[in-house]
Scaffold this motif. Structure first.
Motif, PDB file in Angstrom:
ATOM      1  N   MET A 197      -4.019  -2.764   5.264  1.00 48.58           N
ATOM      2  CA  MET A 197      -3.121  -3.885   5.508  1.00 48.58           C
ATOM      3  C   MET A 197      -3.018  -4.784   4.286  1.00 48.58           C
ATOM      4  N   PHE A 198      -4.122  -4.925   3.559  1.00 48.24           N
ATOM      5  CA  PHE A 198      -4.080  -5.692   2.313  1.00 48.24           C
ATOM      6  C   PHE A 198      -3.179  -4.998   1.293  1.00 48.24           C
ATOM      7  N   VAL A 199      -3.301  -3.666   1.194  1.00 49.05           N
ATOM      8  CA  VAL A 199      -2.414  -2.909   0.310  1.00 49.05           C
ATOM      9  C   VAL A 199      -0.959  -3.048   0.760  1.00 49.05           C
ATOM     10  N   SER A 200      -0.726  -3.064   2.056  1.00 49.06           N
ATOM     11  CA  SER A 200       0.627  -3.239   2.573  1.00 49.06           C
ATOM     12  C   SER A 200       1.190  -4.606   2.188  1.00 49.06           C
ATOM     13  N   LEU A 201       0.346  -5.627   2.188  1.00 49.72           N
ATOM     14  CA  LEU A 201       0.797  -6.939   1.738  1.00 49.72           C
ATOM     15  C   LEU A 201       1.214  -6.910   0.268  1.00 49.72           C
ATOM     16  N   VAL A 202       0.438  -6.200  -0.541  1.00 49.36           N
ATOM     17  CA  VAL A 202       0.778  -6.090  -1.965  1.00 49.36           C
ATOM     18  C   VAL A 202       2.114  -5.369  -2.130  1.00 49.36           C
ATOM     19  N   ILE A 203       2.324  -4.271  -1.398  1.00 50.49           N
ATOM     20  CA  ILE A 203       3.588  -3.526  -1.483  1.00 50.49           C
ATOM     21  C   ILE A 203       4.757  -4.403  -1.043  1.00 50.49           C
ATOM     22  N   LEU A 204       4.577  -5.126   0.051  1.00 47.52           N
ATOM     23  CA  LEU A 204       5.628  -6.005   0.554  1.00 47.52           C
ATOM     24  C   LEU A 204       5.992  -7.077  -0.470  1.00 47.52           C
ATOM     25  N   SER A 205       4.985  -7.697  -1.061  1.00 45.17           N
ATOM     26  CA  SER A 205       5.246  -8.766  -2.029  1.00 45.17           C
ATOM     27  C   SER A 205       5.895  -8.221  -3.297  1.00 45.17           C
ATOM     28  N   GLU A 206       5.412  -7.089  -3.771  1.00 47.76           N
ATOM     29  CA  GLU A 206       5.905  -6.562  -5.042  1.00 47.76           C
ATOM     30  C   GLU A 206       7.305  -5.968  -4.929  1.00 47.76           C
ATOM     31  N   SER A 215      12.810   3.514  -4.911  1.00 43.53           N
ATOM     32  CA  SER A 215      13.235   4.894  -4.716  1.00 43.53           C
ATOM     33  C   SER A 215      12.157   5.648  -3.945  1.00 43.53           C
ATOM     34  N   LEU A 216      12.596   6.467  -2.994  1.00 44.08           N
ATOM     35  CA  LEU A 216      11.674   7.281  -2.203  1.00 44.08           C
ATOM     36  C   LEU A 216      11.723   8.751  -2.606  1.00 44.08           C
ATOM     37  N   LYS A 217      12.102   9.025  -3.841  1.00 43.19           N
ATOM     38  CA  LYS A 217      12.141  10.405  -4.318  1.00 43.19           C
ATOM     39  C   LYS A 217      10.728  10.952  -4.479  1.00 43.19           C
ATOM     40  N   TRP A 218      10.596  12.239  -4.264  1.00 42.34           N
ATOM     41  CA  TRP A 218       9.304  12.913  -4.375  1.00 42.34           C
ATOM     42  C   TRP A 218       8.888  12.978  -5.847  1.00 42.34           C
ATOM     43  N   ARG A 241       2.187  12.051  -6.447  1.00 40.67           N
ATOM     44  CA  ARG A 241       2.381  12.491  -5.069  1.00 40.67           C
ATOM     45  C   ARG A 241       1.311  11.928  -4.137  1.00 40.67           C
ATOM     46  N   VAL A 242       0.067  11.851  -4.621  1.00 33.72           N
ATOM     47  CA  VAL A 242      -1.009  11.282  -3.800  1.00 33.72           C
ATOM     48  C   VAL A 242      -0.739   9.805  -3.525  1.00 33.72           C
ATOM     49  N   VAL A 243      -0.342   9.073  -4.574  1.00 36.64           N
ATOM     50  CA  VAL A 243      -0.031   7.653  -4.394  1.00 36.64           C
ATOM     51  C   VAL A 243       1.174   7.485  -3.470  1.00 36.64           C
ATOM     52  N   TYR A 244       2.140   8.379  -3.608  1.00 37.04           N
ATOM     53  CA  TYR A 244       3.339   8.319  -2.770  1.00 37.04           C
ATOM     54  C   TYR A 244       2.989   8.504  -1.295  1.00 37.04           C
ATOM     55  N   LEU A 270       0.096   7.926   0.126  1.00 36.50           N
ATOM     56  CA  LEU A 270      -0.695   6.795   0.598  1.00 36.50           C
ATOM     57  C   LEU A 270       0.176   5.568   0.856  1.00 36.50           C
ATOM     58  N   ARG A 271       1.196   5.377   0.063  1.00 34.89           N
ATOM     59  CA  ARG A 271       2.063   4.215   0.217  1.00 34.89           C
ATOM     60  C   ARG A 271       3.130   4.401   1.297  1.00 34.89           C
ATOM     61  N   LEU A 272       3.460   5.642   1.629  1.00 32.09           N
ATOM     62  CA  LEU A 272       4.601   5.906   2.502  1.00 32.09           C
ATOM     63  C   LEU A 272       4.477   5.273   3.895  1.00 32.09           C
ATOM     64  N   PRO A 273       3.316   5.329   4.588  1.00 27.09           N
ATOM     65  CA  PRO A 273       3.256   4.712   5.940  1.00 27.09           C
ATOM     66  C   PRO A 273       3.572   3.224   5.937  1.00 27.09           C
ATOM     67  N   ALA A 274       3.193   2.517   4.885  1.00 28.26           N
ATOM     68  CA  ALA A 274       3.509   1.087   4.819  1.00 28.26           C
ATOM     69  C   ALA A 274       4.893   0.835   4.244  1.00 28.26           C
ATOM     70  N   LEU A 275       5.327   1.696   3.335  1.00 26.17           N
ATOM     71  CA  LEU A 275       6.588   1.476   2.637  1.00 26.17           C
ATOM     72  C   LEU A 275       7.799   1.851   3.481  1.00 26.17           C
ATOM     73  N   LEU A 276       7.677   2.873   4.305  1.00 29.56           N
ATOM     74  CA  LEU A 276       8.828   3.368   5.052  1.00 29.56           C
ATOM     75  C   LEU A 276       9.399   2.328   6.021  1.00 29.56           C
ATOM     76  N   PRO A 277       8.600   1.662   6.879  1.00 30.78           N
ATOM     77  CA  PRO A 277       9.200   0.645   7.767  1.00 30.78           C
ATOM     78  C   PRO A 277       9.778  -0.539   6.999  1.00 30.78           C
ATOM     79  N   LEU A 278       9.190  -0.890   5.857  1.00 32.27           N
ATOM     80  CA  LEU A 278       9.747  -1.973   5.047  1.00 32.27           C
ATOM     81  C   LEU A 278      11.088  -1.566   4.446  1.00 32.27           C
TER      82      LEU A 278
END
Length: 546
Positions: free
Chosen positions: A134-143, A344-347, A354-357, A359-367
């Motif tokens: 959730m902390f990482v999700s906050l960082v993604i949301l803010s950035e 961008s959500l390109k592979w 790809r590993v970072v992608y 890990l970020r996808l569950p939080a990034l997709l709904p945003l």
């Protein structure tokens, strides 16, 4: 003779209720034959003596009852104030109006899927992992959404870095805490005390700015005017709040004064450029200071003015000061261009990407589905929707973090009061946003976010719920906690003095050594705050209000 037995039993019951003393004991006699009833009654109590004693008790009871009625007529009971299903007996006084308290919390969080025994057997690891994510999700949301939306709003209003950070960015970052205070006053009954307020201020001043110095790409350069402006306003409003806290109540007109103080602050920011030039004219003994930019983007006057953060149109730009230790300009330019590119959500093509992608996808997709990306030119018109949606998602993430943190604390037998105190002083949106802008080289904006958030909390985040609560309850005062006021104020003003001296001695340059010192100083301050909250050093604090 059964009627005689019944009469005797009724008289005995009446005597027990109205006339029996503490030393009188009534025992039940064993049953006897009906023929012996009259003799046994006469042996236990003669009728004449019983009648005389009962008459005496009745007379005494009636006399006492008349005395009580006369006393209640001459001395009426004290008035009782009933608000929010809470009865509080108050004496009439002309010095201060009656105080009110909101109802206490019942159940703050939903029921957990795992029981306490299951969490202690190892399932608490899921809660800890969830808090980190959730902390990482906050960082993604803010950035990806929050900070770009704030940048677009700053461009629309043609605000400089420090003005935008102290007003729009600080207010937006503090909005989740504002709703938390509002719900605390009206629903949960959790009203922050002076230790929580000053603890949050110390977190923004020391920890946030210190972390910005530690994780910035280069040494941060500050201008003297934004720092002088924000510290001056903050000290004035802080002194006002402390004076209002002395009697442990906040009156409606005190809340109104604080709200008016924020309005004055906003008006001051509107004319910040003109006021800055006026003060520089006083300091340099001539009106105005001409700021020019040479062809390399460096300041010609060299006075560290925040005006250098504007371009010719007055819009918000990322302007970096020259520093021999900074990164290669070409690399910095490439990183800034990548940051300003739309999401961008390109592979990705690399395994690491790809590993970072993934890990970020569950939080990034709904945003990505719910929030427009304002870095796209066609989506800039939806900037208000992006900002409000970001604040809503931020509130959801913070609630989940707080919920799971309480479950972890319960698993390890950590007192809930400690967790509540921790979240009362920690302001994650301010920390994350300041880190993002500091990594872009905007030191003035990072410090203005931290100080502006403190000003917003004192002059708007706290007094608005207090004022609404007083208006709803017939201008009644709101009770607040000022316990340990002397110790808390002394520690905080020492911290603030060290903060000003440190910046002055470093010539408004935030190095990593200074950042590490500020973080360490905050840890010590937080330790003292916890000791005060757990009544470890409070008995040694004189002049406190209970």
């Amino acid at each position: 003779m059964k009627w005689i037995s019944k009469c005797f039993i009724l008289c005995a019951m009446f005597s027990c209720v109205f006339g029996s003393g503490p030393n009188e004991v009534f025992t039940e006699s064993p049953p006897k034959n009906p023929a012996e009833d009259d003799t046994s009654i006469q042996e236990l109590q003669p009728p004449s003596a019983q009648t005389t004693a009962q008459t005496t008790r009745e007379t005494n009871f009636l006399r006492d009852l008349d005395t009580l009625l006369e006393a209640s007529t001459t001395n009426p009971p004290r008035p009782t104030t009933v608000l929010h299903m809470t009865m509080k007996t108050t004496e009439p006084s002309t010095l201060a109006p009656p105080t009110t308290q909101a109802p206490k919390a019942r159940e703050k969080f939903p029921k957990d899927l795992f029981s306490l025994e299951e969490r202690r057997r190892g399932w608490v690891f899921l809660h800890i992992t969830g808090i980190i994510y959730m902390f990482v999700s906050l960082v993604i949301l803010s950035e990806e959404f929050f900070v770009p939306a704030l940048g677009v709003i700053s461009d629309i209003f043609a605000l400089s870095n420090s003005v935008a950070g102290a007003t729009i960015v600080a207010a937006a970052c503090s909005t989740p805490r504002f709703f938390a205070f509002f719900l605390g006053v009206f629903l949960t009954g959790v009203n922050p005390g002076i230790d929580n307020i000053l603890g949050s201020a110390a977190f923004n001043i020391l920890f946030v700015i210190g972390m910005c110095a530690l994780f910035s790409r280069e040494m941060l350069h500050l201008a003297w005017w934004p720092l002088f402006r924000d510290v001056s306003f903050y000290l004035i409003y802080l002194i006002m709040l402390i004076i209002f806290f002395l009697d442990s109540v906040i009156l409606w007109w005190e809340s109104l004064i604080l709200v008016g103080g924020y309005s004055l602050y906003v008006v001051f920011m509107k004319y910040d450029l003109q006021i800055e030039r006026f003060f520089k004219g006083l300091f340099h003994r001539h009106r105005g200071t001409v700021i020019a930019m040479n062809e390399h983007g460096k300041e010609a006057a060299g006075d560290g003015s925040d005006e250098a953060s504007r371009n010719l149109n007055g819009s918000h730009k990322d302007v970096r000061h020259s520093n021999p230790n900074q990164e290669d300009p070409s690399e910095a330019r490439v990183e800034m261009e990548e940051e300003n590119q739309p999401l961008s959500l390109k592979w990705p093509g690399t395994w690491c990407g790809r590993v970072v992608y993934l890990l970020r996808l569950p939080a990034l997709l709904p945003l990505w589905v719910t929030l427009p990306d304002v870095r796209k030119q066609k989506s800039r018109k939806f900037v208000v929707f992006t900002l409000l949606g970001s604040l809503l998602w931020m509130t959801v993430f913070l609630y989940i973090i707080t919920w799971w943190a309480h479950q972890v604390a319960e698993t390890f037998s950590i007192q809930e009061r400690f967790v509540d105190h921790l979240w009362a002083v920690v302001n994650l949106p301010v920390l994350i946003t300041a880190l993002i802008v500091a990594r872009k080289g905007l030191g003035d904006m990072a410090t203005s976010i931290a100080l502006g958030s403190n000003i917003y909390e004192i002059t708007l985040g706290l007094p608005v719920p207090w004022l609404i609560f007083s208006v709803v309850h017939s201008l009644a005062a709101v009770g607040v906690s000022s316990a340990g006021l002397t110790c808390v104020i002394s520690v905080f003003f020492i911290v603030l003095l060290l903060f000003i001296i440190s910046f002055a001695s470093c010539k408004l340059k935030i190095r990593r050594v200074l950042g590490f010192t500020m973080v360490l100083l905050y840890c010590l301050t937080f330790l003292l705050s916890v000791m005060l909250n757990y009544d470890i050093i409070r008995p040694y604090c004189h002049g406190q209000n209970a």
